[in-house]
Design a protein around this motif. Structure first.
Motif, PDB file in Angstrom:
ATOM      1  N   ALA A  25     -36.175  49.639 -49.741  1.00 61.76           N
ATOM      2  CA  ALA A  25     -35.056  50.471 -49.296  1.00 61.76           C
ATOM      3  C   ALA A  25     -35.475  51.926 -49.167  1.00 61.76           C
ATOM      4  CB  ALA A  25     -33.888  50.334 -50.272  1.00 61.76           C
ATOM      5  N   ILE A  26     -36.286  52.403 -50.109  1.00 60.37           N
ATOM      6  CA  ILE A  26     -36.774  53.777 -50.051  1.00 60.37           C
ATOM      7  C   ILE A  26     -37.631  53.992 -48.807  1.00 60.37           C
ATOM      8  CG2 ILE A  26     -38.349  55.403 -51.181  1.00 60.37           C
ATOM      9  CD1 ILE A  26     -37.300  54.265 -53.861  1.00 60.37           C
ATOM     10  N   MET A  27     -38.353  52.956 -48.406  1.00 57.41           N
ATOM     11  CA  MET A  27     -39.212  53.046 -47.222  1.00 57.41           C
ATOM     12  C   MET A  27     -38.442  52.840 -45.926  1.00 57.41           C
ATOM     13  SD  MET A  27     -42.387  50.908 -48.871  1.00 57.41           S
ATOM     14  CE  MET A  27     -43.331  50.792 -47.370  1.00 57.41           C
ATOM     15  N   GLY A  28     -37.131  52.657 -46.035  1.00 59.27           N
ATOM     16  CA  GLY A  28     -36.305  52.584 -44.836  1.00 59.27           C
ATOM     17  C   GLY A  28     -35.962  51.193 -44.363  1.00 59.27           C
ATOM     18  N   ARG A  29     -36.290  50.151 -45.152  1.00 57.30           N
ATOM     19  CA  ARG A  29     -35.991  48.795 -44.741  1.00 57.30           C
ATOM     20  C   ARG A  29     -34.529  48.474 -45.010  1.00 57.30           C
ATOM     21  NH1 ARG A  29     -40.379  45.497 -44.097  1.00 57.30           N
ATOM     22  NH2 ARG A  29     -38.860  44.143 -43.071  1.00 57.30           N
ATOM     23  N   ASP A  30     -33.930  47.667 -44.161  1.00 54.52           N
ATOM     24  CA  ASP A  30     -32.539  47.239 -44.309  1.00 54.52           C
ATOM     25  C   ASP A  30     -32.521  45.967 -45.141  1.00 54.52           C
ATOM     26  OD1 ASP A  30     -29.835  46.842 -44.040  1.00 54.52           O
ATOM     27  OD2 ASP A  30     -29.990  45.902 -42.078  1.00 54.52           O
ATOM     28  N   VAL A  31     -32.502  46.129 -46.469  1.00 55.87           N
ATOM     29  CA  VAL A  31     -32.519  44.984 -47.362  1.00 55.87           C
ATOM     30  C   VAL A  31     -31.254  44.988 -48.211  1.00 55.87           C
ATOM     31  CG1 VAL A  31     -35.018  44.840 -47.485  1.00 55.87           C
ATOM     32  CG2 VAL A  31     -33.808  46.261 -49.130  1.00 55.87           C
ATOM     33  N   HIS A  32     -30.897  43.812 -48.710  1.00 57.90           N
ATOM     34  CA  HIS A  32     -29.704  43.670 -49.545  1.00 57.90           C
ATOM     35  C   HIS A  32     -30.004  44.230 -50.928  1.00 57.90           C
ATOM     36  CE1 HIS A  32     -26.018  41.845 -51.094  1.00 57.90           C
ATOM     37  NE2 HIS A  32     -26.734  41.485 -52.147  1.00 57.90           N
ATOM     38  N   LEU A  33     -29.162  45.139 -51.433  1.00 55.77           N
ATOM     39  CA  LEU A  33     -29.354  45.738 -52.746  1.00 55.77           C
ATOM     40  C   LEU A  33     -28.150  45.447 -53.634  1.00 55.77           C
ATOM     41  CD1 LEU A  33     -30.659  49.291 -51.736  1.00 55.77           C
ATOM     42  CD2 LEU A  33     -32.029  47.334 -52.475  1.00 55.77           C
ATOM     43  N   THR A  34     -28.426  45.132 -54.892  1.00 55.71           N
ATOM     44  CA  THR A  34     -27.354  45.003 -55.867  1.00 55.71           C
ATOM     45  C   THR A  34     -26.959  46.404 -56.328  1.00 55.71           C
ATOM     46  OG1 THR A  34     -28.880  44.901 -57.738  1.00 55.71           O
ATOM     47  CG2 THR A  34     -28.327  42.820 -56.649  1.00 55.71           C
ATOM     48  N   ALA A  35     -25.925  46.472 -57.175  1.00 56.85           N
ATOM     49  CA  ALA A  35     -25.471  47.772 -57.682  1.00 56.85           C
ATOM     50  C   ALA A  35     -26.574  48.458 -58.478  1.00 56.85           C
ATOM     51  CB  ALA A  35     -24.232  47.579 -58.541  1.00 56.85           C
ATOM     52  N   ALA A  36     -27.303  47.690 -59.298  1.00 60.96           N
ATOM     53  CA  ALA A  36     -28.387  48.275 -60.090  1.00 60.96           C
ATOM     54  C   ALA A  36     -29.506  48.799 -59.194  1.00 60.96           C
ATOM     55  CB  ALA A  36     -28.930  47.244 -61.073  1.00 60.96           C
ATOM     56  N   GLU A  37     -29.815  48.063 -58.139  1.00 55.83           N
ATOM     57  CA  GLU A  37     -30.865  48.496 -57.215  1.00 55.83           C
ATOM     58  C   GLU A  37     -30.435  49.731 -56.432  1.00 55.83           C
ATOM     59  OE1 GLU A  37     -32.749  44.018 -56.580  1.00 55.83           O
ATOM     60  OE2 GLU A  37     -31.233  44.783 -55.208  1.00 55.83           O
ATOM     61  N   ARG A  38     -29.168  49.800 -56.058  1.00 59.60           N
ATOM     62  CA  ARG A  38     -28.661  50.990 -55.369  1.00 59.60           C
ATOM     63  C   ARG A  38     -28.708  52.208 -56.289  1.00 59.60           C
ATOM     64  NH1 ARG A  38     -25.296  50.211 -50.729  1.00 59.60           N
ATOM     65  NH2 ARG A  38     -23.968  51.941 -51.358  1.00 59.60           N
ATOM     66  N   ASP A  39     -28.428  52.010 -57.577  1.00 59.91           N
ATOM     67  CA  ASP A  39     -28.530  53.113 -58.532  1.00 59.91           C
ATOM     68  C   ASP A  39     -29.964  53.624 -58.620  1.00 59.91           C
ATOM     69  OD1 ASP A  39     -25.859  53.033 -59.122  1.00 59.91           O
ATOM     70  OD2 ASP A  39     -26.086  51.884 -60.982  1.00 59.91           O
ATOM     71  N   ALA A  40     -30.925  52.700 -58.624  1.00 65.60           N
ATOM     72  CA  ALA A  40     -32.325  53.097 -58.691  1.00 65.60           C
ATOM     73  C   ALA A  40     -32.726  53.909 -57.463  1.00 65.60           C
ATOM     74  CB  ALA A  40     -33.214  51.859 -58.831  1.00 65.60           C
ATOM     75  N   VAL A  41     -32.292  53.473 -56.286  1.00 63.29           N
ATOM     76  CA  VAL A  41     -32.593  54.213 -55.057  1.00 63.29           C
ATOM     77  C   VAL A  41     -31.928  55.587 -55.085  1.00 63.29           C
ATOM     78  CG1 VAL A  41     -32.282  54.259 -52.558  1.00 63.29           C
ATOM     79  CG2 VAL A  41     -32.934  52.126 -53.683  1.00 63.29           C
ATOM     80  N   THR A  42     -30.695  55.650 -55.570  1.00 63.25           N
ATOM     81  CA  THR A  42     -29.974  56.926 -55.613  1.00 63.25           C
ATOM     82  C   THR A  42     -30.660  57.907 -56.546  1.00 63.25           C
ATOM     83  OG1 THR A  42     -27.899  55.751 -55.192  1.00 63.25           O
ATOM     84  CG2 THR A  42     -27.737  57.994 -56.021  1.00 63.25           C
TER      85      THR A  42
END
Length: 204
Positions: A107-124
């Motif tokens: 996701a950080i590299m710009g890919r359109d992948v499915h993220l859970t809430a925990a993964e979205r928090d990590a990206v944020t």
């Protein structure tokens, strides 16, 4: 966090949500529609059809992509990745709590992948630490600008709390390496130091 923010990280093999090009390499690609429905969407007690479908999936080069597609899109019927509906049920139950750093990096590299809430928090949190503009985070998540600003503000508070209360693991802590890996990008639990407790007692 360094190992997901450097530019030396190799490109992820994850596919975007809308990328179904793996279909063309599936072992079932040449089956007639009626035959595929009979095998991969069979009745629960059609044991012969299920066994035949599993034998096809066992040699499929894109079995993992097929399984991931079913999880990411919450497809709970039929056989995907060589697993029946009942066999995939525990995976579907746990997917909402998944924290897969391969997906975080993607996701950080710009890919359109499915993220859970925990993964979205990590990206944020990565976005906050790296100084992303709200516009960039809004584009990455497909959200409006005000929501992106709120997420970055909350990430800033979480990181500030982490730095204020977190104590590094001591040498000889047998769980230190495991804990660091498992809680990567998460805010560690607040440590109740004696100094903090005394200060709170005086304030009270």
């Amino acid at each position: 966090m360094r190992h997901i923010t450097t530019n030396s990280t190799s490109a992820t093999s994850l596919r975007g949500i809308a990328d179904i090009s793996w279909h063309a390499r599936g072992a079932c690609r040449d089956l007639e529609a009626d035959e595929a429905d009979r095998l991969f969407f069979s009745a629960p007690r059609a044991h012969a059809d299920i066994a035949e479908a599993k034998s096809i999936c066992g040699t499929c080069p894109v079995r993992q992509d097929c399984f991931t597609h079913a999880l990411d899109n919450d497809i709970r019927w039929g056989m995907w990745g060589g697993l029946t509906e009942a066999e995939r049920r525990p995976w579907h139950a746990k997917v909402a709590k998944r924290l897969d750093y391969t997906r975080v990096r993607a996701a950080i590299m710009g890919r359109d992948v499915h993220l859970t809430a925990a993964e979205r928090d990590a990206v944020t949190r990565h976005a906050y630490v790296r100084g992303w503009a709200p516009e960039r985070l809004a584009y990455a998540f497909g959200i409006d600008l005000d929501h992106a600003r709120d997420l970055l503000r909350d990430a800033g508070h979480a990181i500030a709390d982490r730095d204020r209360y977190w104590t590094p693991p001591t040498e000889g802590d047998s769980d230190a390496a495991t804990t660091t890996e498992e809680t990567f990008c998460q805010v560690p639990s607040q440590a109740q130091t004696h100094g903090l407790i005394e200060a709170l007692k005086k304030a009270a």
